[in-house]
Enzyme design. Sequence first.
Site, PDB file in Angstrom:
ATOM      1  N   GLU A 116       0.826  -1.220   0.000  1.00  0.00           N
ATOM      2  CA  GLU A 116       0.000   0.000   0.000  1.00  0.00           C
ATOM      3  C   GLU A 116       0.857   1.266   0.000  1.00  0.00           C
ATOM      4  O   GLU A 116       0.380   2.340   0.367  1.00  0.00           O
ATOM      5  CB  GLU A 116      -0.951   0.010   1.209  1.00  0.00           C
ATOM      6  CG  GLU A 116      -1.863  -1.201   1.333  1.00  0.00           C
ATOM      7  CD  GLU A 116      -2.876  -1.341   0.199  1.00  0.00           C
ATOM      8  OE1 GLU A 116      -2.929  -0.445  -0.677  1.00  0.00           O
ATOM      9  OE2 GLU A 116      -3.586  -2.347   0.193  1.00  0.00           O
ATOM     10  N   HIS A 139      -2.684   2.363   8.399  1.00  0.00           N
ATOM     11  CA  HIS A 139      -3.785   1.552   7.860  1.00  0.00           C
ATOM     12  C   HIS A 139      -3.909   0.276   8.672  1.00  0.00           C
ATOM     13  O   HIS A 139      -2.896  -0.331   9.018  1.00  0.00           O
ATOM     14  CB  HIS A 139      -3.503   1.229   6.384  1.00  0.00           C
ATOM     15  CG  HIS A 139      -4.384   0.154   5.838  1.00  0.00           C
ATOM     16  ND1 HIS A 139      -5.754   0.298   5.716  1.00  0.00           N
ATOM     17  CD2 HIS A 139      -4.107  -1.092   5.387  1.00  0.00           C
ATOM     18  CE1 HIS A 139      -6.259  -0.807   5.213  1.00  0.00           C
ATOM     19  NE2 HIS A 139      -5.288  -1.681   5.003  1.00  0.00           N
ATOM     20  N   HIS A 141      -7.116  -3.002  10.088  1.00  0.00           N
ATOM     21  CA  HIS A 141      -8.388  -3.696   9.834  1.00  0.00           C
ATOM     22  C   HIS A 141      -9.191  -3.866  11.131  1.00  0.00           C
ATOM     23  O   HIS A 141      -9.421  -4.994  11.566  1.00  0.00           O
ATOM     24  CB  HIS A 141      -8.115  -5.082   9.231  1.00  0.00           C
ATOM     25  CG  HIS A 141      -7.262  -5.088   7.998  1.00  0.00           C
ATOM     26  ND1 HIS A 141      -6.541  -6.196   7.575  1.00  0.00           N
ATOM     27  CD2 HIS A 141      -7.018  -4.117   7.072  1.00  0.00           C
ATOM     28  CE1 HIS A 141      -5.887  -5.917   6.450  1.00  0.00           C
ATOM     29  NE2 HIS A 141      -6.150  -4.650   6.127  1.00  0.00           N
ATOM     30  N   GLU A 169     -17.113  11.848  22.971  1.00  0.00           N
ATOM     31  CA  GLU A 169     -15.817  12.433  22.585  1.00  0.00           C
ATOM     32  C   GLU A 169     -15.543  12.441  21.083  1.00  0.00           C
ATOM     33  O   GLU A 169     -14.613  13.104  20.628  1.00  0.00           O
ATOM     34  CB  GLU A 169     -14.687  11.654  23.251  1.00  0.00           C
ATOM     35  CG  GLU A 169     -14.800  11.614  24.758  1.00  0.00           C
ATOM     36  CD  GLU A 169     -13.764  12.498  25.434  1.00  0.00           C
ATOM     37  OE1 GLU A 169     -12.576  12.168  25.304  1.00  0.00           O
ATOM     38  OE2 GLU A 169     -14.144  13.496  26.062  1.00  0.00           O
ATOM     39  N   HIS A 210     -12.915  -3.530   4.094  1.00  0.00           N
ATOM     40  CA  HIS A 210     -11.468  -3.768   4.188  1.00  0.00           C
ATOM     41  C   HIS A 210     -10.869  -3.223   5.494  1.00  0.00           C
ATOM     42  O   HIS A 210     -10.270  -3.966   6.262  1.00  0.00           O
ATOM     43  CB  HIS A 210     -10.765  -3.159   2.955  1.00  0.00           C
ATOM     44  CG  HIS A 210      -9.286  -3.388   2.919  1.00  0.00           C
ATOM     45  ND1 HIS A 210      -8.593  -3.710   1.776  1.00  0.00           N
ATOM     46  CD2 HIS A 210      -8.350  -3.320   3.906  1.00  0.00           C
ATOM     47  CE1 HIS A 210      -7.306  -3.868   2.069  1.00  0.00           C
ATOM     48  NE2 HIS A 210      -7.138  -3.628   3.349  1.00  0.00           N
TER      49      HIS A 210
HETATM   50  O1  2HA Z   1      -1.450  -6.557   3.589  1.00  0.00           O
HETATM   51  O2  2HA Z   1      -3.462  -4.391   4.862  1.00  0.00           O
HETATM   52  O3  2HA Z   1      -4.234  -3.525   2.506  1.00  0.00           O
HETATM   53  C1  2HA Z   1      -1.481  -5.316   4.121  1.00  0.00           C
HETATM   54  C2  2HA Z   1      -2.783  -4.693   3.918  1.00  0.00           C
HETATM   55  C3  2HA Z   1      -3.222  -4.447   2.537  1.00  0.00           C
HETATM   56 ZN    ZN Z   2      -5.414  -3.675   4.462  1.00  0.00          ZN
END
Ligand code: 2HA
Ligand code: ZN
Length: 272
Positions: A116, A139, A141, A169, A210
């Site tokens: 990414e 980033h 999940h 908050e 995602h």
């Molecule tokens: O593999 O999170 O979006 C890493 C990730 C891809």
């Molecule tokens: Zn990801």
Amino acid sequence: MKDIMTAPFMTEMIRTTTNMYNHGWDERNGGNVSLLLDQNEVAEYLDISAVIRDIPTGFDAPELQGKYFLVTGTGKYFKNIQYAPEVNLGLVRLTDRGARAELLWGFADGGRFTSEFPAHMMSHAARLSVNPENRVVMHCHPANLLAMTYVHELDAKKFTRTLWQMCTECIVVFPDGVNVLPWMLCGTNEIGVATAEEMRSARLVVWSQHGIYGAGADLDETFGLIETAEKAAEIYLKIAHLPLLNTITDSELWQLAHHFNVVPREGYLEKE
Ligand code: 2HA
Ligand code: ZN
């Protein structure tokens, strides 16, 4: 030259990614983090003229020419970073208008930065254009935010308002709200461009089905931003199927905004 393992940027990166793993946000090789560094900061720990190897990036980002980033590696597991930072992290300098990255430290098994990387670098450029203090793109999940994208409308205003109503908050922590991208193929320049575009108006961008992107001035702040949105999504999933008897009203959200001196995203609350 000082030992890079004692650098605050290194210890903070290791602690934060470990914490993200421990929160369940980064299963297997999920998630990626990039941290913008100053040249002077890097030069205390590394000979910045000693390039280990060159890695093509596949994009053009002239705004980032010459900039240094500590970044997680592709295919690497966050749970392993604390035990082998030099394999799982890399420190690179962008050159050739962003088309190449010069590796100065890390990726010791021949690895390279996260798949990414385009979304990260384009998001850095977008955030820097609205806030010169921005240093971090993160980033991951988180389960509740991700789950929410299956049952909630993906309209950014509606999504933001729901999160603001879930914990008092939230509007103080992310008055700029949360932008939302529809499902898109990850790891591409296209999702990078789309994410960066959304990053101009908010520091949180949900990738439907995602995960989420966050941006901020330091690792703690960015972690806290995602943590707060994720908590709100958790509350939403606990109550979404129950009769709603109470909420935080727009007038109460305005009171919060005034008391904590934040400006809610234009047009997201009913006029006072
Ligand atoms: O593999 O999170 O979006 C890493 C990730 C891809
Ligand atoms: Zn990801």
